[in-house]
Design an enzyme around this catalytic site. Structure first.
Site, PDB file in Angstrom:
ATOM      1  N   ASN A   1     132.432  -9.801 -40.017  1.00 24.28           N
ATOM      2  CA  ASN A   1     132.584  -9.156 -41.322  1.00 24.28           C
ATOM      3  C   ASN A   1     133.079  -7.718 -41.229  1.00 24.28           C
ATOM      4  OD1 ASN A   1     129.871  -9.284 -40.148  1.00 24.28           O
ATOM      5  ND2 ASN A   1     129.272  -7.875 -41.764  1.00 24.28           N
TER       6      ASN A   1
ATOM      7  N   GLN B   1     132.356 -15.354 -43.640  1.00 19.61           N
ATOM      8  CA  GLN B   1     133.605 -14.612 -43.875  1.00 19.61           C
ATOM      9  C   GLN B   1     134.837 -15.503 -43.694  1.00 19.61           C
ATOM     10  OE1 GLN B   1     134.181 -11.428 -44.889  1.00 19.61           O
ATOM     11  NE2 GLN B   1     132.012 -10.952 -45.054  1.00 19.61           N
TER      12      GLN B   1
ATOM     13  N   CYS C   1     125.930  -0.519 -41.429  1.00 20.53           N
ATOM     14  CA  CYS C   1     125.800  -1.978 -41.376  1.00 20.53           C
ATOM     15  C   CYS C   1     125.238  -2.500 -42.682  1.00 20.53           C
ATOM     16  CB  CYS C   1     125.009  -2.447 -40.163  1.00 20.53           C
ATOM     17  SG  CYS C   1     123.494  -1.593 -39.865  1.00 20.53           S
TER      18      CYS C   1
HETATM   19  N1  PLP Z   1     126.990 -13.629 -42.942  1.00 19.00           N
HETATM   20  C1  PLP Z   1     128.069 -12.821 -43.020  1.00 19.00           C
HETATM   21  C2  PLP Z   1     129.031 -12.784 -41.877  1.00 19.00           C
HETATM   22  C3  PLP Z   1     128.291 -12.050 -44.155  1.00 19.00           C
HETATM   23  O1  PLP Z   1     129.363 -11.245 -44.215  1.00 19.00           O
HETATM   24  C4  PLP Z   1     127.351 -12.124 -45.222  1.00 19.00           C
HETATM   25  C5  PLP Z   1     127.515 -11.263 -46.412  1.00 19.00           C
HETATM   26  O2  PLP Z   1     128.156 -10.242 -46.398  1.00 19.00           O
HETATM   27  C6  PLP Z   1     126.258 -12.988 -45.097  1.00 19.00           C
HETATM   28  C7  PLP Z   1     126.105 -13.723 -43.950  1.00 19.00           C
HETATM   29  C8  PLP Z   1     125.259 -13.122 -46.194  1.00 19.00           C
HETATM   30  O3  PLP Z   1     125.768 -13.918 -47.244  1.00 19.00           O
HETATM   31  P1  PLP Z   1     125.090 -13.858 -48.701  1.00 19.00           P
HETATM   32  O4  PLP Z   1     125.547 -12.610 -49.331  1.00 19.00           O
HETATM   33  O5  PLP Z   1     125.587 -15.056 -49.434  1.00 19.00           O
HETATM   34  O6  PLP Z   1     123.625 -13.928 -48.482  1.00 19.00           O
END
Ligand code: PLP
Length: 389
Positions: free
Chosen positions: A157, A185, A331
């Site tokens: 991300n 992502q 972060c």
């Molecule tokens: N995993 C990654 C790589 C993300 O970028 C995000 C959110 O930014 C999440 C998990 C979490 O997703 P959610 O916002 O649907 O809980």
């Protein structure tokens, strides 16, 4: 709302209008609870199953029964890691359990791993190279005979680095471990095929590909057993209890279908605009470094390290000009620690603080990119001249 240029699509983005339209009736006249047997319930059930099929198709035509709806990407990650570890522990009580997660994972995975660690699970962290890639060799170095699960994200991300997922899954399987990937992502932006890539568990989230917030899904390879992390009415075949978010699921299914339909064209166009932005910026600011530039990246991601400024200041100045980008240094919002992703990639602390993340979306135009490049050059020059960092 005042006109803004929005280049923070990795955080979230607008919905596909067609997906909004598809959702709307499910808030009012088509309100049924899909667990029931009356007509409105059956109507809702049919639409939920249609959405499941759309998502399964967008994932290289996996069987629809392998898709489980959840409340978000975070829940999908928690359900994968905790659910699999608990299933192993209840099948073989007392068995030592070790898992491997990437150092550059999202907190949804890292914090789940930390929580499991407190419950007696051994955790190792696979180190990325300078571009954020976790190589098969790096994963091998973290594996142990008692490793039961590996979790490495499909694409990062912060910098957008895409991992060699099929190779990492092969290493995991060679050690008898299952392979989970956080594709939050990546899903909807680049092709993913759990069958061909031998992925056992995969998490995704509706709002990262033009669907609604507050809904996600977990792919679970056929035959793989997970323990539930939520207890209740047993919806979603006893893996995930809770009344289904029917409008959200319908919107997410439609967004998955639309994203898959235009993925190839969108990826080329968006990556072209991202490359243009990087060219324009580095032409005027030649000391700017583009992180992960030489490896496979998500088409819309650009992570720029800009010596002599702090990412936070650049983000604030750009925001005053109506341009939304984000700082690669934090972060989580409000957290001024350097990004664990950039740190793991070996960037010095100063460089971590001098990094911004710019993420493009399907609606981004060339005019916007030119305006953003110009604004960024001006604001960085101003900040440098004020020596504000
Ligand atoms: N995993 C990654 C790589 C993300 O970028 C995000 C959110 O930014 C999440 C998990 C979490 O997703 P959610 O916002 O649907 O809980």
């Amino acid at each position: 709302m005042e006109k803004t240029i929005y280049l923070d699509h990795a955080a979230t983005g607008p919905m596909w209008p067609e997906a909004v339209d598809a959702m709307l009736p499910f808030f009012t006249e088509r309100f049924g609870n899909p667990s029931g047997i009356c007509k409105p319930a059956q109507d809702a059930r049919k639409s939920v199953e249609e959405a499941r099929r759309k998502i399964a198709q967008a994932l290289g035509s996996v069987p629809p029964e392998t898709i489980y709806f959840t409340g978000c990407g975070t829940e999908s990650d928690n359900a994968a890691l905790t659910g699999y570890v608990n299933a192993v522990r209840s099948a073989e009580p007392g068995k030592p359990v070790h898992i491997v997660v990437g150092m550059t994972e999202h907190p949804a995975v890292l914090e789940t791993a930390r929580s499991l660690e407190k419950q007696g699970v051994a955790v190792s962290y696979a180190k990325p190279d300078a571009d954020g890639v976790i190589t098969p060799e790096s994963l091998k170095a973290a594996m142990r005979p008692d490793t039961v699960l590996v979790s490495i994200m499909y694409a990062n991300n912060v910098v957008g680095t895409v991992q060699p997922v099929a190779e990492l899954a092969a290493v995991s399987h060679a050690y008898g471990a299952v392979f989970h990937t956080d594709a939050v992502q990546a899903f909807g932006h680049i092709p993913i095929d759990p069958g061909a890539e031998d992925i056992d568990l995969l998490s995704a989230s509706g709002h990262k590909f033009g669907g609604p917030k507050g809904v996600g899904f977990l792919y679970v390879r056929e035959g793989l057993k997970l323990a539930p992390i939520l207890y209740g009415g047993g919806q979603e075949r006893h893996l995930r209890s809770g009344t289904l978010n029917v409008p959200g699921i319908v919107g997410m299914g439609e967004a998955a279908r639309l994203s898959a339909a235009c993925m190839d064209e969108a990826a080329v166009r968006i990556a072209g605009l991202r490359d243009l932005l990087e060219q324009l910026v580095t032409a005027k600011l030649p000391d700017v470094t583009i992180n992960s530039k030489t490896v496979r990246r998500l088409p819309g991601h650009s992570s720029l390290t800009i010596p002599g400024v702090t990412g936070e200041n650049v983000v604030l100045m750009m925001n005053l000009r109506g341009i939304c980008i984000s700082a690669g240094s934090a972060c989580t919002s409000g957290d001024l620690k350097p990004s664990h992703v950039l740190t793991a990639m070996g960037l010095p602390e100063k460089a971590c603080y001098a990094t911004v993340r710019i993420t493009l979306g399907a609606q981004t135009t060339r005019e916007e990119i030119e305006a953003v490049a110009q604004a960024l050059i001006e604001e960085v020059t101003k900040l440098r001249s004020m020596n504000l960092g």
